[in-house]
Design an enzyme around this catalytic site. Structure first.
Site, PDB file in Angstrom:
ATOM      1  N   ASP A   1      -0.396  -9.037   3.917  1.00  0.00           N
ATOM      2  CA  ASP A   1      -1.646  -8.303   3.973  1.00  0.00           C
ATOM      3  C   ASP A   1      -2.736  -9.298   4.396  1.00  0.00           C
ATOM      4  O   ASP A   1      -2.532 -10.504   4.397  1.00  0.00           O
ATOM      5  CB  ASP A   1      -1.961  -7.655   2.616  1.00  0.00           C
TER       6      ASP A   1
HETATM    7  C1  GLC Z   1      -6.292  -4.452   4.227  1.00  0.00           C
HETATM    8  C2  GLC Z   1      -5.335  -3.553   3.489  1.00  0.00           C
HETATM    9  C3  GLC Z   1      -4.103  -3.204   4.262  1.00  0.00           C
HETATM   10  C4  GLC Z   1      -4.454  -3.069   5.732  1.00  0.00           C
HETATM   11  C5  GLC Z   1      -4.863  -4.433   6.229  1.00  0.00           C
HETATM   12  C6  GLC Z   1      -5.289  -4.407   7.704  1.00  0.00           C
HETATM   13  O1  GLC Z   1      -6.712  -5.472   3.394  1.00  0.00           O
HETATM   14  O2  GLC Z   1      -4.916  -3.994   2.195  1.00  0.00           O
HETATM   15  O3  GLC Z   1      -3.576  -1.993   3.707  1.00  0.00           O
HETATM   16  O4  GLC Z   1      -3.336  -2.592   6.459  1.00  0.00           O
HETATM   17  O5  GLC Z   1      -5.903  -5.003   5.462  1.00  0.00           O
HETATM   18  O6  GLC Z   1      -6.501  -3.695   7.819  1.00  0.00           O
END
Ligand code: GLC
Length: 732
Positions: free
Chosen positions: A268
């Site tokens: 993430d």
């Molecule tokens: C965010 C979220 C994740 C998302 C990623 C890209 O922090 O936790 O679900 O896909 O960043 O935006």
């Protein structure tokens, strides 16, 4: 199970990837493991062109539109030594341009096929915009509505979430053993137990038994992997003391070795470097070693893998074999989806955005997502019945101002202007048969100054005064789109601002109030339950919200949604979920010393599986194929469902069991099957639900997955509390 990831096409792509891998430099390899671009945390639109020549960019996130992705892709392909295009991804969670109901709303349809359709349409729009990968579906089980990301998942139940997980993956990737145009790779997230964050506080610690991890949180990931999910995203939080993104046991031993996952894992956003504040890594280099060594193949986002993996290899703390394995997984998917042969996307394809077909899917999904909780008979408000009458449509989410919020969080490249408001839907539906007055009444939130509060109170007074002259009041309250989703945990689930006061004032008029609640999560509706004429959860339905709501209110269709999260009486009840243990002192009201609260019931306001219709259904001739089954056997439940009302509608037949005695305490109820069936008034249908013994398996204290002989209860019903039709059976 044959799927994209164990198909001949996958093997052929892998061979091509092996050949390409053999020609790559270490820098080019770490580049394939590095994703760049913006995320919700910044508006930084850098494309890192200076990284292209060395091949340091493998993927981008949140770059919007075919022209822009093509422009970056052309520049990259021109500058790099090897012809390896970047893989473009985005958070296409419930639609790209056309916005569909939020995943939580979709789960309330109890119709996984509807989610497959929504995701298929979303994939087509995303693909046409240059994307090949979405960071979806989120399959986190959520038992705590204080957690704002409950809106992104499919509720509290493992069985139901698993059915939606597989449907979501099939929608994005397609059904077969290849992934063609207009499909994108799925990414199941957030691995794992992100929704178990203590206190419902986003990013907070998850601390749970291995049995719960395996029996509650893991199955939706297994279901998605069985459906061929190509990627997984590692979560932010620490799980039993080890951050998910640096957790070798979870990312390698469980996900790959036990669940058989063959794709690649992306972290993430920031989760790799956050191993440092977790106190799990001394510095970023150590964080890279721990995350990559645990099985986190690609970093979102930036240079840490480019920067530190070469040194870690030099020091013998990461091996080239480990890097090659990750690069192979990424390259294989780039070959498999055709990106290596066609790096650019046809920019004329974006004409599918907001197509009639996609808007129709959004409308149909919205119709099925709404959950009718109360109705004293006032609904439906048919145009015929309302002819000559007057409707006051009141609330911050009723009119033009509210329509952007009906899209919900994570609405990608949504367009509030391309959204049908509740007012617009109502005016289209009623035409000039009745007079509709729209009043804001108050905001969803309210400023803190005395002046702002006084102004809101005055607006409430004026709106309720005006509404008092109308025959029916339709109130629309709830949450703004930005009040749920990531980093939006709430400590108090009551209505914000002056919405509560507005409802009290509208109820005080003595006119019937139809209360519509639009929110990303369950809210506290206890004060209104018995005082409104009707209560419907309309969630955040997306682009076609207004039309779908009008279809429901006017009786074009009957509500058919059922809850997938328990609706709490008060915030103090959460976490709350139906499939809990009985405890040694269940709250039966027999004596003071029971598992209860002094000041609140323990049952939810509305239970899991609950939902009303404009018609009613009879369950007839229910019979089990047997009352005993061996540990590898199966029982089927056959019944006839009859629509005994005078309105077409859909029944959601639910099958629950209870394992009466186990070597670990078993939940008082567990959903093990469901089927939604649309029946015209008077129509009946015979259904058969299967209950394989394998679905009764659980992990014992020694972590052995077992099906234990013993006595069971079985119910077929309309929600988890419906015990009208109870049966006994035994596993022998
Ligand atoms: C965010 C979220 C994740 C998302 C990623 C890209 O922090 O936790 O679900 O896909 O960043 O935006």
């Amino acid at each position: 199970m044959a799927n994209l990831m164990n198909s001949p096409a996958y093997e052929a792509a892998r061979k091509k990837a092996e050949a390409m891998l053999a020609t790559m430099t270490l820098t080019e390899k770490t580049g394939q493991l590095s994703q760049f671009g913006t995320s919700i945390y910044s508006d930084d639109e850098q494309t890192f062109d200076d990284h292209f020549a060395e091949g340091k960019v493998g993927s981008y996130l949140t770059i919007k539109g075919a022209a822009r992705t093509n422009s970056i892709q052309r520049a990259l392909m021109k500058a790099t030594r090897l012809p390896i295009p970047a893989l473009f991804a985005d958070d296409v969670i419930h639609g790209y341009r056309t916005t569909f109901p939020t995943p939580l709303a979709q789960s309330c349809t109890w119709n996984p096929e509807m989610t497959r359709l929504c995701n298929e349409a979303a994939a087509k729009e995303a693909y046409r915009a240059g994307l090949k990968w979405t960071f979806s579906p989120m399959v986190d089980i959520a038992r705590d509505p204080r957690w704002g990301r409950i809106m992104e998942g499919y509720g509290e139940d493992t069985y139901l979430c698993s059915r939606f997980s597989e449907a979501a993956v099939r929608g994005y990737q397609g059904d077969g053993e290849t992934i063609g145009k207009d499909h994108v790779y799925a990414c199941m997230k957030h691995y794992i137990a992100y929704g178990a964050c203590i206190g419902g506080r986003d990013y907070n610690t998850a601390d749970l038994s291995l049995q719960t991890l395996y029996d509650v949180y893991l199955p939706p990931f297994q279901a998605g992997i069985d459906a061929g999910a190509a990627t997984v995203m590692s979560a932010f939080e620490d799980v039993n003391g080890v951050p998910a993104t640096g957790n070798r046991y979870l990312l390698t031993d469980v996900l790959r070795d036990q669940l058989g996952f063959k794709g690649f894992v992306v972290s993430d956003a920031g989760a790799v470097t956050e191993l440092v504040p977790h106190g799990f890594a001394e510095d970023i280099k150590e964080a890279v070693r721990l995350a990559f060594g645990a099985g986190c193949d690609m970093i979102m986002a930036g240079d840490p893998y480019n920067e530190y993996l070469p040194a870690l290899i030099e020091e013998g703390r990461i091996t080239m074999e480990q890097v090659d394995r990750s690069v192979l997984a990424v390259l294989t998917l780039k070959y498999l989806c055709g990106l290596m042969d066609e790096p650019l996307v046809d920019e004329s394809g974006e004409d599918c955005f907001f197509s009639d077909a996609h808007m129709d899917i959004a409308r149909r999904a919205g119709r099925e997502a709404a959950v009718l909780l109360e109705n004293n008979g006032i609904l439906p408000l048919t145009p015929a019945a309302m002819a000559g009458k007057k409707i006051a449509l009141v609330g911050p989410l009723a009119g033009e101002e509210g329509k952007g919020h009906l899209l919900g969080g994570w609405a990608c490249l949504c367009d509030p202007a391309h959204t049908v408001s509740i007012e617009e839907g109502m005016r289209k539906a009623f035409g000039d048969t009745c007079d509709i007055l729209t009043l804001r009444g108050c905001g969803v939130t309210c400023g803190n100054s005395e002046e702002e509060k006084a102004a809101e109170r005055e607006q409430v007074r004026q709106a309720s005064e005006a509404a008092a002259d109308y025959d029916v009041i339709v109130a629309v309250v709830g949450e703004e789109a930005g009040m749920s989703g990531e980093a939006n945990s709430r400590s108090d689930l009551t209505l914000t601002g002056c919405q509560g006061q507005l409802l009290e004032a509208l109820i005080a008029t003595g006119k019937p109030v139809v209360l519509l609640v639009s929110a990303g999560r369950p809210l506290i509706l206890t004060p209104y339950k018995d005082r409104v004429a009707a209560l419907m959860l309309i969630w955040q339905m997306g682009s076609e919200a207004g039309d779908a709501v009008a279809d429901l209110l006017t009786g074009v269709v009957s509500p058919s949604g059922h809850l997938t999260t328990s609706q709490p009486v008060c915030t103090g009840q959460v976490p709350i979920y139906y499939n809990h243990a009985n405890t040694g002192r269940p709250a039966l009201g027999r004596w003071p010393f029971e598992a209860k609260y002094r000041d609140c019931q323990i049952a939810p306001l509305y239970p899991f599986g609950y939902g009303l219709s404009y018609t009613s259904f009879a369950y007839e001739d229910i019979r089990l194929s047997a009352t005993e089954m061996p540990q590898d056997g199966e029982i089927t439940v056959t019944l006839t469902v009859r629509n005994v009302g005078n309105h077409d509608g859909a029944a959601v037949v639910q099958l629950y069991i209870r394992d009466l005695v186990g070597s670990t305490v078993r939940p008082v109820k567990e959903l093990k099957g469901f089927e939604k069936v649309f029946l015209q008034a008077g129509e009946s249908r015979e259904l058969t639900l299967s209950l394989p013994a394998s679905s009764l398996a659980f992990h014992d204290p020694g972590m052995n997955l077992i099906v234990e002989p013993g006595k069971f209860k079985l119910w077929v019903g309309e929600d988890c509390t419906d015990e009208r039709f109870a049966f006994d059976f035994e596993v022998i």
